[in-house]
Design an enzyme around this catalytic site. Structure first.
Site, short mmCIF file in Angstrom:
data_model
loop_
_atom_site.label_atom_id
_atom_site.label_comp_id
_atom_site.label_asym_id
_atom_site.label_seq_id
_atom_site.Cartn_x
_atom_site.Cartn_y
_atom_site.Cartn_z
N CYS A 137 7.63 14.01 -10.16
CA CYS A 137 7.98 14.81 -8.99
C CYS A 137 9.15 15.73 -9.30
O CYS A 137 9.21 16.86 -8.80
CB CYS A 137 8.31 13.90 -7.80
SG CYS A 137 6.82 13.16 -7.08
N ASN A 188 -4.39 7.40 4.70
CA ASN A 188 -3.92 6.74 5.92
C ASN A 188 -2.43 6.97 6.05
O ASN A 188 -1.66 6.63 5.15
CB ASN A 188 -4.21 5.24 5.82
CG ASN A 188 -3.90 4.50 7.11
OD1 ASN A 188 -4.70 4.52 8.04
ND2 ASN A 188 -2.75 3.88 7.18
N GLU A 189 -2.03 7.58 7.14
CA GLU A 189 -0.62 7.75 7.47
C GLU A 189 0.23 8.15 6.25
O GLU A 189 1.06 7.39 5.76
CB GLU A 189 -0.05 6.48 8.11
CG GLU A 189 -0.71 6.16 9.43
CD GLU A 189 -0.05 4.99 10.18
OE1 GLU A 189 0.64 4.17 9.54
OE2 GLU A 189 -0.21 4.92 11.40
N GLU A 214 -5.96 5.10 16.28
CA GLU A 214 -5.60 3.68 16.31
C GLU A 214 -4.88 3.45 17.64
O GLU A 214 -3.67 3.67 17.75
CB GLU A 214 -4.68 3.32 15.14
CG GLU A 214 -5.37 3.43 13.79
CD GLU A 214 -4.47 3.01 12.63
OE1 GLU A 214 -3.40 2.40 12.88
OE2 GLU A 214 -4.82 3.30 11.48
N CYS A 269 2.52 7.78 -6.40
CA CYS A 269 3.22 9.07 -6.46
C CYS A 269 2.21 10.17 -6.11
O CYS A 269 1.17 10.28 -6.76
CB CYS A 269 3.77 9.30 -7.86
SG CYS A 269 4.12 11.04 -8.20
N TRP A 314 3.52 -8.09 11.76
CA TRP A 314 3.21 -8.45 10.38
C TRP A 314 3.74 -9.87 10.14
O TRP A 314 3.02 -10.82 10.23
CB TRP A 314 3.84 -7.45 9.40
CG TRP A 314 3.09 -6.14 9.31
CD1 TRP A 314 2.10 -5.70 10.15
CD2 TRP A 314 3.26 -5.13 8.32
NE1 TRP A 314 1.65 -4.47 9.74
CE2 TRP A 314 2.33 -4.09 8.62
CE3 TRP A 314 4.09 -4.98 7.21
CZ2 TRP A 314 2.23 -2.93 7.83
CZ3 TRP A 314 3.99 -3.82 6.43
CH2 TRP A 314 3.06 -2.82 6.74
N CYS A 370 8.71 10.66 -2.83
CA CYS A 370 8.77 10.10 -4.19
C CYS A 370 9.79 10.90 -5.00
O CYS A 370 9.81 12.13 -4.96
CB CYS A 370 7.40 10.18 -4.84
SG CYS A 370 7.43 9.67 -6.57
N ARG A 376 0.88 -1.17 0.00
CA ARG A 376 0.00 0.00 0.00
C ARG A 376 0.92 1.22 0.00
O ARG A 376 2.13 1.07 0.05
CB ARG A 376 -0.93 -0.01 1.22
CG ARG A 376 -0.18 0.07 2.52
CD ARG A 376 -1.08 0.17 3.75
NE ARG A 376 -0.26 0.04 4.95
CZ ARG A 376 -0.72 0.07 6.19
NH1 ARG A 376 -2.00 0.21 6.41
NH2 ARG A 376 0.10 -0.04 7.21
N CYS A 426 10.28 10.44 -8.47
CA CYS A 426 10.04 10.08 -9.87
C CYS A 426 10.18 11.29 -10.80
O CYS A 426 10.25 12.43 -10.34
CB CYS A 426 8.66 9.44 -10.00
SG CYS A 426 7.30 10.64 -10.03
C1 GLA Z 1 -0.77 1.75 11.05
C2 GLA Z 1 -1.84 1.83 10.00
C3 GLA Z 1 -2.86 0.74 10.10
C4 GLA Z 1 -2.19 -0.57 10.38
C5 GLA Z 1 -1.36 -0.46 11.61
C6 GLA Z 1 -0.70 -1.76 11.98
O1 GLA Z 1 -1.06 2.44 12.18
O2 GLA Z 1 -2.50 3.06 9.98
O3 GLA Z 1 -3.55 0.66 8.88
O4 GLA Z 1 -1.41 -0.90 9.29
O5 GLA Z 1 -0.36 0.48 11.40
O6 GLA Z 1 0.29 -2.14 11.08
#
Ligand code: GLA
Ligand code: GLA
Length: 672
Positions: free
Chosen positions: A153, A142-143, A300, A108, A308, A148, A104, A150
């Site tokens: 860029c 997300n995060e 979170e 870019c 993992w 990048c 994931r 490339c």
């Molecule tokens: C991060 C991500 C989540 C998940 C957790 C655990 O905080 O935002 O999607 O991947 O790590 O790996």
């Protein structure tokens, strides 16, 4: 209402399970779930074909239990049909290699085609859910992260530079491009600092890191604008990665958002330590609160062992609840656990949720259910309560970026230096705000600005105003070395701050790994204390400051290492070394006394104390991070909200990994 929730992936489970999930969630006291932030392949299974029915059904079941929803925009995990369109959609890493499909966050952020697809999915979702009564807000992507390098860029970087410098003459001068004949005669010649280019020009590299940070800020703004237009009643957030993440200027990233959300795993990735250091999460929480100077969401919050490919240590009984209260104690107004049920498949099959793979409630679920009942009772009394420290630490992403390019010493880490100082304050239960160097400092008595390497006139003006108003400012080695183009200043160090500090750096000495230089303290209050300099020694010459400590060894034995300058009503302390934990522990006692700051409470090691203010009512949080019962001596009376019991001044016991949330007795108003 205090938000208490969980991150939920209904798309990972058979639909028949949803009613049971919702029932168990409600029983745990959850009133919110985050949904859909990786569900692009279900929301747009084929190009231009959208399907929200499955999500609508999931939301409806949750609504039946009064559970609200935060929706994630799914752009962190684009589906194969999209990424298969062109190799250019993938980012190029610093080593010059292009990412391929399989994880994931591999897009870019400047790719115009990716922008088109982003706008379309975000618009579709926003239009579909604008009127949905369950939806209260959005998490964008997300995060964010990963620079990048490339060709797209590179072109965007050249445009960014053109806007910043106007002319190549200006750019060449600021970067010192004459060095090694780098003078550019066309914008298109300017490279990106990939590893194959070797050690880059520091000016170019710093600008590129700024540009890479701006790329995500701009990409996020594109989504923010759509959501604000279509869903004016919903909040917009992004989930940040705490103090540790250092590739995006988080102050910039937070600016366009309504709130900062934070992902917190105290016993983090593959971490099998027996004890978790509480100051780690505390520093991240304080950083998250500082980004917008407002309370934040824990989006979170750790719910089980992490992992993992391998599995991290199992949170001990009581730890999940304790850590969640720690987030609250540092300003979280919502706690959302990651994740509901441990996934049976995929990369994160060992990143455990509240429920294990089999979905049968166990110890962790029961622990959080207990907390859910507590939050139902007391959440309202905590929600919105402010944190008002007298001490701030100034965090500079510019300096952090610059140290990534030229750390100056192989053992120097800006983050570690920052943590050493923070840890000493945290260990004394002195609350800290983490702020930008240009933020308003007028409410603080003590400001510590570690290694402000890249220093601007604006930073200096702000710090000087704080000192002139009577504040105590602490400045450390390698401050003021670089101008904003990452060139070394044409002044004696600490450059623009030399006058305020009342010292100049005559010489410096980078120490070999593990080597120290003993310090001899010569000022009252510190004389006789043992501490040593490490990593770096500035040999100081006072231009007005009083010597606090001298070096005891090497050819500069007897020369000043630390000095104190009186400036009007204020004082500036220059610490000419990075030092170890003992040095900062020693200095912090002296500094807080100098600034008139008192620790909240003297407590045994491993017992953390914080306060939040509900208007003029004080809430005192006492968190026992140890596996043994501890005792603290309270200097106040009130009610422990968690059990309703009254507490009085004097000794109170606190069970292993337990928490007290004390609402202080209302002071009788004086009747005149
Ligand atoms: C991060 C991500 C989540 C998940 C957790 C655990 O905080 O935002 O999607 O991947 O790590 O790996
Ligand atoms: C070599 C080179 C010089 C200079 C120095 C220091 O001697 O010839 O140009 O680069 O190293 O790096």
């Amino acid at each position: 209402m205090f938000t208490f929730g969980v991150d939920y992936y209904p798309e990972h489970w058979p639909e028949e399970r949803r009613a049971e999930d919702a029932r168990l969630m409600a029983e745990a006291g959850f009133n919110l779930v985050r949904l859909a932030e990786f569900a692009w392949s279900r929301l747009e299974p084929r190009e231009g074909v959208f399907d929200f029915e499955w999500l609508d059904r999931a939301i409806a079941i949750l609504a039946g239990h009064d559970i609200q929803v935060v929706l994630g925009t799914p752009t962190a995990s684009p589906p194969p049909w999209l990424m298969d369109r062109s190799a250019e959609l993938f980012l190029v890493r610093e080593d010059g290699r292009r990412a391929t499909f399989g994880n994931r966050r591999e897009y870019c952020p400047n790719n115009p085609v990716y922008h088109d697809y982003t706008r379309r999915i975000v618009t579709q979702m926003a239009e579909h859910y604008a009127g949905c009564p369950s939806v209260v807000g959005w998490q964008i992507d997300n995060e964010f992260g990963a620079r990048c390098f490339c060709p797209i860029c590179r072109t965007a970087f050249q445009e960014w530079l053109r806007r910043r410098y106007g002319s190549l003459d200006e750019l060449n001068t600021r970067w010192g491009a004459v060095f090694w004949s780098h003078e550019y005669t066309g914008w298109e010649q300017i490279p990106v600092p990939v590893e194959t280019g070797g050690s880059p020009n520091p000016g170019l590299a710093l600008d590129f890191y700024r540009f890479a940070s701006d790329s995500y800020v701009d990409y996020q703004r594109m989504q923010v604008d759509i959501l604000r237009e279509k869903c004016p009643d919903h909040f917009v957030a992004h989930n940040f990665m705490g103090f540790g993440y250092d590739r995006i200027d988080y102050f910039d990233l937070a600016r366009d958002l309504d709130l900062v959300a934070w992902d917190i795993y105290p016993r983090g990735f593959w971490d099998v330590r027996a004890e978790v250091e509480p100051s780690g999460a505390a520093l991240s929480a304080d950083t998250m609160r500082g980004l917008k100077h407002q309370n934040f969401w824990a989006m979170e919050q750790q719910a089980g062992p992490s992992g993992w490919e391998t599995v991290g240590g199992t949170p001990r009984p009581g730890e999940l609840r304790l850590w969640a209260y720690q987030s609250i104690a540092h300003g979280a107004d919502a706690v959302v656990f990651f994740r509901w049920r441990t996934c049976r498949f995929g990369t994160e099959a060992y990143w455990h949720g509240l429920l294990d793979h089999h979905g049968i409630p166990g110890r962790r679920y029961e622990e959080i259910r207990r907390m859910g009942a507590e939050i139902k009772r007391i959440g309202e009394q905590i929600h919105g309560a402010a944190i008002k420290p007298e001490v701030a630490m100034a965090l500079s992403y510019e300096s952090r970026f610059a140290f990534q390019i030229q750390p100056g010493h192989p053992q120097f880490s800006y983050a570690e230096h920052f943590r050493h100082i923070y840890r000493a304050l945290h260990g004394r239960n002195v609350p800290v705000d983490v702020v930008a160097p240009t933020d308003d400092l007028s409410s603080y008595s003590l400001v510590i600005a570690p290694a402000l390497h890249v220093l601007s006139e604006a930073d200096v003006g702000n710090l000087a105003r704080f000192v002139e108003a009577g504040g105590v400012l602490v400045v450390t080695s390698r401050t003021g070395v670089k101008d904003e183009h990452n060139a070394v200043v044409n002044q004696r160090l600490p450059g623009l701050l030399a006058e305020l500090c009342g010292v100049v750096v005559e010489e410096y000495d980078a120490l070999p790994e593990g080597e120290c230089n003993e310090l001899e303290f010569v000022c009252p209050g510190l004389a006789g204390r043992d501490a040593s300099a490490s990593i770096w020694c500035d040999v100081l010459n006072s231009t007005g400051a009083t010597v606090v400590a001298r070096y005891a060894q090497s050819y500069y034995a007897g020369e000043p290492a630390i000095a104190l300058n009186e400036v009007g009503a204020g004082r500036v302390v220059y610490v000419g070394t990075f030092g170890d934990a003992i040095l900062w522990s020693t200095l912090v006692d002296w500094l807080i006394a100098l600034a008139g700051v008192k620790p909240l409470l003297a407590a045994p090691e491993g017992v953390e104390v914080t306060e939040r203010w509900q208007r003029d009512r004080r809430l005192l949080f006492v968190l026992n991070h140890t596996a043994e019962e501890q005792e603290v001596v309270l200097d106040t009376a009130g009610v422990n909200l968690l059990d309703g019991g009254s507490v009085v001044e004097g000794a109170v016991a606190i069970a292993p990994r337990d928490v007290l949330v004390i609402l202080e007795e209302q002071q009788e108003e004086e009747i005149i």
